[in-house]
Enzyme design. Structure first.
Site, PDB file in Angstrom:
ATOM      1  NE  ARG A  23      11.920  32.125 -68.007  1.00  0.00           N
ATOM      2  CZ  ARG A  23      11.227  32.805 -67.111  1.00  0.00           C
ATOM      3  NH1 ARG A  23      10.019  32.388 -66.750  1.00  0.00           N
ATOM      4  NH2 ARG A  23      11.724  33.899 -66.579  1.00  0.00           N
ATOM      5  CB  SER A  70      17.423  34.625 -66.953  1.00  0.00           C
ATOM      6  OG  SER A  70      16.851  35.644 -66.197  1.00  0.00           O
ATOM      7  CD  GLU A  97      15.269  31.495 -69.181  1.00  0.00           C
ATOM      8  OE1 GLU A  97      15.151  32.237 -70.169  1.00  0.00           O
ATOM      9  OE2 GLU A  97      15.091  31.872 -68.020  1.00  0.00           O
TER      10      GLU A  97
END
Ligand code: EPU
Length: 362
Positions: free
Chosen positions: A152, A246, A358
């Site tokens: 990510r 998420s 995130e």
């Protein structure tokens, strides 16, 4: 414009279509200096006042395909919806993006965030990105290696404000040959059930691989449908409960911390054999100093007893507590931030590990 569906108001929104003509012009007008680019809005939380800021929104949705010696190359503009592209490529019998099916968002965001799921990451198919640089007032092409992709993560998240790049299009490499990805155990299991294999085979991955090759069912569409069904069973449907997928990253830790957390979990569970959900990132065997473990943030949140936590209209999604949702439909960013802090604090109290988000906070 965000999948969270939380109220936020920006100072100015500039939609642009033809990036080749529009970005240089917007640049000349001084509109790119500190503008923020918003794509599918699937990984953003507007947690501060943005009423004085300019946002850019690429709307061009163009896909071009060409044959090369190594396979097929596809160039998609930043405004292309990632899942539409996955659908189109799977229907064309091209391999490479099928495991990414169902991820919300557009190509620009996928390239910045290196989105991933079911054993695949966007970087696995990237060849190069075309970007616009307001610093040099020109377009630049970055090869995949120059994007410094990680979990990510990419170079785009680390550029100083004056050197920011705007992703305009991504060129991906697809294969006409069946190069399929069975790295994610849950996907192996789901494909096994679809193919009618018995539940408890010893080497399930090998058995699924063989069945796929033998029974004529092998296609990127089969992978896409299996992945989509798995996502639907775990993740909230954005049409019913807003979220940004998420919310936290899965923490990556070394062996000492892993031993400490295992000991802590055995103490909590009252079971000297209890195991911590993790995925080793190192090959076996591996010297202890080089071992890295990716923990499951969902597992940590669950075992720390966070399930059921709410704050105002925000809540944890019951089937996947890694996802914070706008449960009431009327949650505010402050509700989400309060819940985020409460989850981080509880996981830290129980396991001594600090989760990092995130989702990008603006
Ligand atoms: N789990 C629990 N309790 C629960 C639910 C899950 O303990 O109530 C644990 C289980 O141990 C399960 C583990 O969580 O095995 C992992 O769950 P999952 O397979 O859904 O994967 P994840 O690591 O939680 C990651 C990505 C997702 C991606 C899935 C599938 C991150 C932060 N998240 O989640 O990506 O869809 O894998 O590959 O890496 C996203 O980035 O927005 C996203 C949804």
């Amino acid at each position: 414009m965000t999948t969270f569906g939380l109220p936020a108001e920006c100072g100015r929104l500039v939609e642009y279509d033809d990036y080749l003509a529009d970005l240089p012009e917007l640049d000349r007008e001084g509109l790119l200096a500190d503008a923020f680019v918003i794509g599918g809005g699937s990984n953003l939380l507007f947690a501060s006042d943005v009423s004085a800021r300019t946002f850019l929104h690429p709307v061009q949705s163009r896909v071009e395909e060409r044959k090369t010696n190594a396979g097929i190359e596809v160039t998609a503009t930043a405004g292309v919806c990632l899942d539409d592209l996955c659908s189109r490529l799977a229907s064309r019998n091209l391999w490479g993006t099928e495991n990414l099916s169902g991820i919300p968002g557009h190509i620009g965001g996928a390239a910045v965030q290196n989105v991933g799921a079911y054993g695949a990451e966007f970087k696995d198919v990237v060849v190069s990105l075309e970007c616009y640089s307001p610093a040099i007032h020109d377009f630049v092409t970055l090869r995949k290696e120059e994007c410094r992709y990680g979990y990510r993560d990419s170079i785009f998240k680390h550029l100083p404000p004056g050197e920011r790049l705007i992703v305009c299009s991504a060129t991906l490499h697809l294969s006409e040959e069946p190069i399929f990805n069975l790295r994610y155990q849950g996907l192996v299991g789901a494909l096994g059930s679809r193919l009618g294999l018995p539940e408890n085979l010893r080497d399930k991955e090998e058995a699924v691989r063989k069945a796929l090759l033998d029974n004529g069912a092998l296609s990127p569409l089969l992978f896409r449908e299996t992945v989509t069904a798995m996502r639907d069973s775990k993740l909230p449907d954005p049409a019913h409960a807003g979220s940004a997928g998420s919310f936290f990253k899965n923490p990556v830790i070394g062996p000492d911390e892993f031993d400490r957390i295992t000991e802590r979990w055995r103490e909590i569970a009252g079971d000297p054999q209890a195991r911590v959900a993790m995925h080793p990132l190192h090959p076996e065997p591996c010297p202890r100093t080089e071992q890295r473990f990716k923990l499951s943030a969902a597992w940590l949140i669950d075992k720390a007893g966070c399930k059921g936590m709410t704050s105002g209209g925000a809540a944890l999604w019951p089937q996947q507590p890694l996802v914070l949702v706008n449960a009431s439909g009327t949650a505010t960013a402050a509700d989400v931030v309060t819940l985020e802090r409460a989850v981080i604090a509880r996981v830290r109290d129980v396991f001594g590990i600090t989760l990092s988000p995130e989702v990008i906070h603006i």
